[in-house]
Design a protein around this motif. Structure first.
Motif, short mmCIF file in Angstrom:
data_model
loop_
_atom_site.label_atom_id
_atom_site.label_comp_id
_atom_site.label_asym_id
_atom_site.label_seq_id
_atom_site.Cartn_x
_atom_site.Cartn_y
_atom_site.Cartn_z
N MET A 190 0.85 -1.19 0.00
CA MET A 190 0.00 0.00 0.00
C MET A 190 0.88 1.25 0.00
SD MET A 190 -3.04 0.84 2.60
CE MET A 190 -3.73 2.44 2.65
N SER A 191 0.51 2.23 -0.77
CA SER A 191 1.30 3.45 -0.91
C SER A 191 0.68 4.59 -0.12
CB SER A 191 1.38 3.83 -2.40
OG SER A 191 1.95 5.11 -2.53
N ASP A 192 1.54 5.43 0.47
CA ASP A 192 1.07 6.62 1.17
C ASP A 192 0.97 7.82 0.23
OD1 ASP A 192 0.82 5.32 3.54
OD2 ASP A 192 2.78 5.92 4.30
N ARG A 193 1.35 7.61 -1.01
CA ARG A 193 1.36 8.71 -1.98
C ARG A 193 -0.07 9.15 -2.29
NH1 ARG A 193 1.37 8.88 -7.70
NH2 ARG A 193 2.32 10.80 -8.42
N ILE A 194 -0.28 10.45 -2.24
CA ILE A 194 -1.59 11.01 -2.56
C ILE A 194 -1.56 11.41 -4.03
CG2 ILE A 194 -3.20 12.89 -2.06
CD1 ILE A 194 -2.09 12.89 0.80
N GLU A 195 -2.47 10.84 -4.81
CA GLU A 195 -2.47 11.06 -6.26
C GLU A 195 -2.70 12.52 -6.65
OE1 GLU A 195 -1.85 8.95 -8.87
OE2 GLU A 195 -1.20 7.55 -7.32
N ARG A 196 -3.60 13.19 -5.94
CA ARG A 196 -3.92 14.58 -6.26
C ARG A 196 -3.80 15.40 -4.96
NH1 ARG A 196 -8.29 14.96 -10.64
NH2 ARG A 196 -9.63 15.65 -8.96
N PRO A 197 -2.54 15.72 -4.59
CA PRO A 197 -2.31 16.35 -3.28
C PRO A 197 -2.54 17.86 -3.23
CG PRO A 197 -0.23 16.03 -4.38
CD PRO A 197 -1.29 15.41 -5.27
N GLU A 225 -4.67 12.32 4.63
CA GLU A 225 -6.13 12.37 4.59
C GLU A 225 -6.73 11.09 5.13
OE1 GLU A 225 -7.92 12.44 0.60
OE2 GLU A 225 -5.97 11.82 -0.16
N THR A 226 -7.94 11.26 5.62
CA THR A 226 -8.77 10.13 6.03
C THR A 226 -10.04 10.24 5.20
OG1 THR A 226 -9.97 11.29 7.78
CG2 THR A 226 -7.85 10.27 8.39
N ALA A 227 -11.00 9.40 5.48
CA ALA A 227 -12.27 9.47 4.75
C ALA A 227 -13.01 10.77 5.05
CB ALA A 227 -13.14 8.28 5.09
N ASP A 228 -12.75 11.35 6.22
CA ASP A 228 -13.49 12.53 6.65
C ASP A 228 -12.69 13.83 6.68
OD1 ASP A 228 -15.72 10.92 7.15
OD2 ASP A 228 -15.00 10.45 9.17
N SER A 229 -11.36 13.75 6.73
CA SER A 229 -10.59 14.98 6.91
C SER A 229 -9.30 14.97 6.10
CB SER A 229 -10.26 15.18 8.40
OG SER A 229 -9.34 14.19 8.83
N ILE A 230 -8.77 16.18 5.93
CA ILE A 230 -7.49 16.37 5.27
C ILE A 230 -6.60 17.19 6.19
CG2 ILE A 230 -8.37 16.20 2.92
CD1 ILE A 230 -8.16 19.30 2.81
N ALA A 237 -11.76 21.55 -5.24
CA ALA A 237 -11.27 20.73 -6.35
C ALA A 237 -9.86 20.27 -6.00
CB ALA A 237 -11.26 21.53 -7.64
N ARG A 238 -9.44 19.14 -6.62
CA ARG A 238 -8.10 18.59 -6.35
C ARG A 238 -7.34 18.43 -7.66
NH1 ARG A 238 -8.29 14.22 -1.60
NH2 ARG A 238 -6.12 14.08 -2.26
N PHE A 239 -6.01 18.56 -7.56
CA PHE A 239 -5.14 18.54 -8.73
C PHE A 239 -3.85 17.78 -8.43
CE2 PHE A 239 -7.84 22.21 -8.70
CZ PHE A 239 -8.36 22.22 -9.98
N PRO A 240 -3.20 17.27 -9.48
CA PRO A 240 -1.95 16.53 -9.27
C PRO A 240 -0.74 17.43 -9.00
CG PRO A 240 -2.52 16.53 -11.59
CD PRO A 240 -3.67 17.18 -10.86
N THR A 241 -0.80 18.70 -9.44
CA THR A 241 0.34 19.60 -9.25
C THR A 241 -0.12 20.97 -8.77
OG1 THR A 241 0.29 20.50 -11.49
CG2 THR A 241 1.61 18.49 -11.16
N MET A 242 0.81 21.69 -8.15
CA MET A 242 0.51 23.05 -7.71
C MET A 242 0.21 23.93 -8.92
SD MET A 242 2.74 26.00 -5.68
CE MET A 242 3.59 24.84 -4.70
N GLU A 243 0.95 23.73 -9.99
CA GLU A 243 0.73 24.54 -11.19
C GLU A 243 -0.66 24.35 -11.76
OE1 GLU A 243 3.38 22.51 -10.66
OE2 GLU A 243 4.85 24.08 -10.23
N ALA A 244 -1.14 23.11 -11.75
CA ALA A 244 -2.49 22.83 -12.25
C ALA A 244 -3.54 23.50 -11.37
CB ALA A 244 -2.74 21.32 -12.32
N ALA A 245 -3.32 23.48 -10.05
CA ALA A 245 -4.26 24.12 -9.13
C ALA A 245 -4.28 25.63 -9.36
CB ALA A 245 -3.89 23.80 -7.68
N ARG A 246 -3.11 26.22 -9.50
CA ARG A 246 -3.04 27.67 -9.73
C ARG A 246 -3.67 28.06 -11.05
NH1 ARG A 246 3.04 28.63 -7.38
NH2 ARG A 246 2.39 28.99 -5.22
#
Length: 110
Positions: free
Chosen positions: A1-8, A27-32, A55-64
């Protein structure tokens, strides 16, 4: 199992028409839990309900980029909002005038 968050990278509502970029560290099912990288002082991680995420994104640039595009979309409606606010103020003035006239009419035996 990976701890990597796909869209952090998330956009969190700051106020109407603006969202802050947020980095999700866990993150959990209820919180970040994470931090705001654009703030001058990055304090301890903060916790939010997952409902706070717009909304969630894979990169900071995508979010911005998404945030900037959304701001442009928001601005397209500025004139319509101003027009509606002007109509609302006029309607409120008319209501106030009608109320005062009714009271004055009743006072004068109306």
């Amino acid at each position: 199992m990976s701890d990597r968050i796909e869209r952090p990278w998330a956009l969190m509502r700051h106020h109407a028409g603006w969202a802050d970029v947020f980095h999700i560290e866990s993150e959990t099912a209820d919180s970040i839990t994470g931090f705001y990288p654009d703030r001058e002082t990055v304090g301890p991680p903060v916790n939010y309900s997952v409902r706070a995420v717009l909304a969630r994104f894979p990169t900071m640039e995508a979010a911005r980029a998404a945030r900037e595009g959304a701001v442009l979309e928001w601005r397209k409606h500025d004139a319509g909002v101003r027009e509606a606010e002007d109509k609302l103020r006029a309607a409120e003035r008319a209501r106030e005038d009608a109320w005062l006239n009714c009271l004055r009419g009743a006072a004068n035996g109306g």
